[in-house]
Design an enzyme around this catalytic site. Structure first.
Site, PDB file in Angstrom:
ATOM      1  CB  CYS A 116      41.375  30.477  42.416  1.00 21.68           C
ATOM      2  SG  CYS A 116      39.878  30.534  43.395  1.00 21.68           S
ATOM      3  CB  CYS A 135      38.559  33.069  41.864  1.00 18.80           C
ATOM      4  SG  CYS A 135      39.340  32.525  43.368  1.00 18.80           S
ATOM      5  CG  ASP A 136      39.706  33.594  38.110  1.00 14.54           C
ATOM      6  OD1 ASP A 136      39.077  34.578  38.519  1.00 14.54           O
ATOM      7  OD2 ASP A 136      40.914  33.426  38.323  1.00 14.54           O
TER       8      ASP A 136
END
Ligand code: NAP
Length: 304
Positions: A131, A134-135
């Site tokens: 993701c 997300c990261d």
């Protein structure tokens, strides 16, 4: 049993909090990945209310504690099959237990597809991610790689250009599968380089399990080479966890449950989170739909 909730990701836990607070005594089935995909991301910085960010696990544990505080009951189990069409709803677990809830909320999520490599399994959450949203932020000024040639990989790569110094797209063929508009955007981007006809043989790491690069194999020449990167993102698609609902609920061509305001094709059965969302796939959207499903279930019970 008033409400049975399947799944303990943000959608399932939010549904549990709402149902428990409405005194519906929900039962939540926790499967093989308690907490869902959020527990595989290191830090969540886009969930409103946490200006300093929060670990995915911490966020999930807090949601769970909140549901338990209002009396939600958690049970371990794997859903093997369902019968949602014969009148009374039936959910069969792998240990043979059959549950007959009045309403059902499905929040079984989706699974990001990862390359089937030992190094990928070992380094997931430590430099290997499914993701970019997300990261990606953690790779400011660093080179990263995205695996895949579809729209997901293009989207991840474009998003990562905001942070990374360089984004390599590793694709196993000589043509992208992605839509033309996405492919054109990627190919024109100065920070992105597509590595054609190549597959990842191994994700490389130092002694502390920090990602240092990837070993690539050229599928035409069989030549191996190491490419230094600090992060590796899987962009090879997601699979919705809808196996037990095939033939019971209407699914779209990719296997996601078709919903309208979380209502499925069977009355009294609701779906929330990634199991019915192939577009947004965010913790915060899962939370929103979990709330919607709980309110729908509550209304359904009132008129029964
Ligand atoms: P996808 O279209 O199935 O693409 C998966 C990509 O990963 C393909 O390029 C495939 O290679 C590659 N791949 C699969 N398994 C692999 C493996 N083991 N090793 C190496 N490469 C592998 O999946 P997606 O990109 O997630 O898209 C799914 C659907 O959602 C599509 O319909 C897409 O249009 C849609 N989507 C749309 C958007 C958007 O419009 N913004 C964003 C994301 C997704 P091959 O090409 O060789 O098969």
């Amino acid at each position: 049993m008033n409400v049975l909730i399947l799944g303990t990701g943000p959608a399932g836990l939010t549904a549990a909090i709402y149902c428990a607070r409405a005194s519906l005594a929900p039962v939540i089935i926790e499967g093989t990945q308690p907490g869902g995909q959020l527990t595989t991301t290191t830090y969540v910085e886009n969930f409103p209310g946490f200006p300093e960010g929060v670990s995915g696990l911490e966020l999930i544990n807090a949601m769970r504690a909140q549901a338990e505080r209002f009396g939600a009951e958690f049970r371990q189990g794997d859903v093997e099959s369902t019968d949602l069409k014969s009148g009374a709803l039936a959910v069969k677990l792998a240990d043979g237990t059959v549950l007959h809830p009045k309403t059902l909320i499905i929040a079984t999520g989706a699974t990001a597809r990862y390359l089937d490599l030992e190094s990928v399994r070992r380094l997931t959450g430590h430099g290997v991610s499914g993701c970019a949203t997300c990261d990606g932020f953690f790779y400011r000024g660093m080179p990263v790689a995205v695996v895949g040639g579809g729209d997901s990989a293009m989207e991840e790569a474009l998003f990562l250009t905001r942070f990374a110094s360089k984004v390599y797209i590793i694709h196993r063929r000589d043509a992208l599968r992605a839509s033309k508009i996405m492919a054109d955007r990627v190919l024109a981007h100065e920070k992105i380089e597509v590595v054609w006809n190549s597959v990842v043989e191994e994700v490389l790491a130092d002694g502390k399990d920090v990602v240092t690069g990837i070993r690539l194999r050229d599928v035409q020449t069989e030549a191996l080479r190491d490419l230094p990167v600090d992060g590796v993102f899987m962009g090879i698609g997601h699979t919705p966890n809808t196996g037990p609902f095939k033939g019971q609920l209407d699914l779209d061509e990719k296997g996601y449950i078709i919903t309208q305001f979380t209502r499925t094709s069977v009355a009294g059965v609701y779906a929330a989170g990634d199991v019915q969302d192939s577009i947004y796939r965010q913790a915060v959207t899962a939370v929103g739909s979990g709330c919607m499903a709980a309110l729908e279930a509550e209304r359904w019970l009132q008129v029964q």
